[in-house]
Design an enzyme around this catalytic site. Structure first.
Site, PDB file in Angstrom:
ATOM      1  N   HIS A  26       0.825  -1.213   0.000  1.00  0.00           N
ATOM      2  CA  HIS A  26       0.000   0.000   0.000  1.00  0.00           C
ATOM      3  C   HIS A  26       0.864   1.270   0.000  1.00  0.00           C
ATOM      4  O   HIS A  26       2.057   1.235   0.338  1.00  0.00           O
ATOM      5  CB  HIS A  26      -0.907   0.009   1.227  1.00  0.00           C
ATOM      6  CG  HIS A  26      -0.124  -0.035   2.523  1.00  0.00           C
ATOM      7  ND1 HIS A  26       0.467   1.087   3.080  1.00  0.00           N
ATOM      8  CD2 HIS A  26       0.178  -1.064   3.344  1.00  0.00           C
ATOM      9  CE1 HIS A  26       1.093   0.749   4.186  1.00  0.00           C
ATOM     10  NE2 HIS A  26       0.937  -0.545   4.375  1.00  0.00           N
ATOM     11  N   GLU A  62      -1.962  -7.479   7.071  1.00  0.00           N
ATOM     12  CA  GLU A  62      -0.638  -7.474   7.678  1.00  0.00           C
ATOM     13  C   GLU A  62      -0.623  -8.405   8.889  1.00  0.00           C
ATOM     14  O   GLU A  62      -1.679  -8.843   9.383  1.00  0.00           O
ATOM     15  CB  GLU A  62      -0.289  -6.034   8.094  1.00  0.00           C
ATOM     16  CG  GLU A  62       1.113  -5.825   8.645  1.00  0.00           C
ATOM     17  CD  GLU A  62       2.185  -6.221   7.654  1.00  0.00           C
ATOM     18  OE1 GLU A  62       2.423  -7.445   7.527  1.00  0.00           O
ATOM     19  OE2 GLU A  62       2.787  -5.338   7.018  1.00  0.00           O
TER      20      GLU A  62
END
Length: 227
Positions: A12, A89
């Protein structure tokens, strides 16, 4: 039947937690102006690459990056976007939001770490990725942080799902997170890696054995890039 696919993994864009050197994990912070610009540049660089399918982590920073990438591409690929929580994550439990320099205290019996470690990829030069995840679980007062077994079970389920939906030769885009990409590269190359840059691209090939081959790592994409 033999089936080979190519996975384009994107970290990201930059977030405010990234700029503050904070542990992000399953917590979230907004993309910075730089992060928005990074995602737009990435989208422009991927304009001519046809993807069979697009997946994203369900965390806001990943979905926000995906939105920008495909608003720049000006195509209908967002219709193909599927949100898959498996590509989140690593979860850091009660350490979420702490400063990254707390990692130097994670292994308090090792004097080398106390003075030299500033982030997770630096720590991985001294301890294995799996040992680090297991240690997070052990020292987390809530014991909610993911250990290696929990992390890889979740991630492997995600990639198995992607493979089950794919066809031979497919190019698949996955918007995900830095530590996940780094751990994956380390797992399949046997060597440690630095965290990939925000909005960078790492390419893996996957076959019917579900093993992956790292093709390229931490590539910053622009309109002139050759993919």
């Amino acid at each position: 039947m033999t089936q080979n696919i190519k996975l384009y993994l994107v970290r990201h864009g930059e977030t405010y937690f990234n700029t503050c050197q904070k542990i992000q994990g399953w917590s979230d912070s907004l993309l910075t102006k730089a992060g928005v610009n990074q995602a737009a540049i990435l989208g422009d660089g991927l304009k001519n690459l046809p993807f069979s399918k697009v997946y994203s982590s369900d965390l806001g920073r990943a979905k926000g990056t995906a939105d920008i990438v495909f608003s720049v591409r000006h195509d209908k690929m967002m219709d193909e976007l599927e949100i898959v929580p498996n590509f989140r994550e690593q979860f850091f439990g009660s350490f979420e939001g702490d400063n990254l320099n707390m990692l130097s205290q994670l292994f308090e019996d090792d004097d080398k770490l106390l003075s030299s470690v500033v982030n997770d990829s630096e720590l991985a030069k001294f301890k294995s990725e799996d040992d680090i995840m297991n240690q997070f679980k052990l020292v987390d007062p809530t014991h909610e942080a993911e250990n290696a077994s929990e992390f890889w079970k979740r991630v492997d389920q995600g990639f198995n799902y992607v493979y089950s939906k794919a066809h031979d030769g497919d190019k698949i885009l996955i918007i995900t997170h830095g530590a996940l990409i780094r751990k994956l590269a380390t797992r399949f190359t046997g060597t440690d890696h630095q965290n990939p840059d925000n909005a960078s691209l790492s390419i893996f090939e996957m076959d019917e054995t579900k093993c992956m081959k790292l093709v390229s790592y931490d590539q910053l994409v622009s309109r002139k890039s050759s993919l």
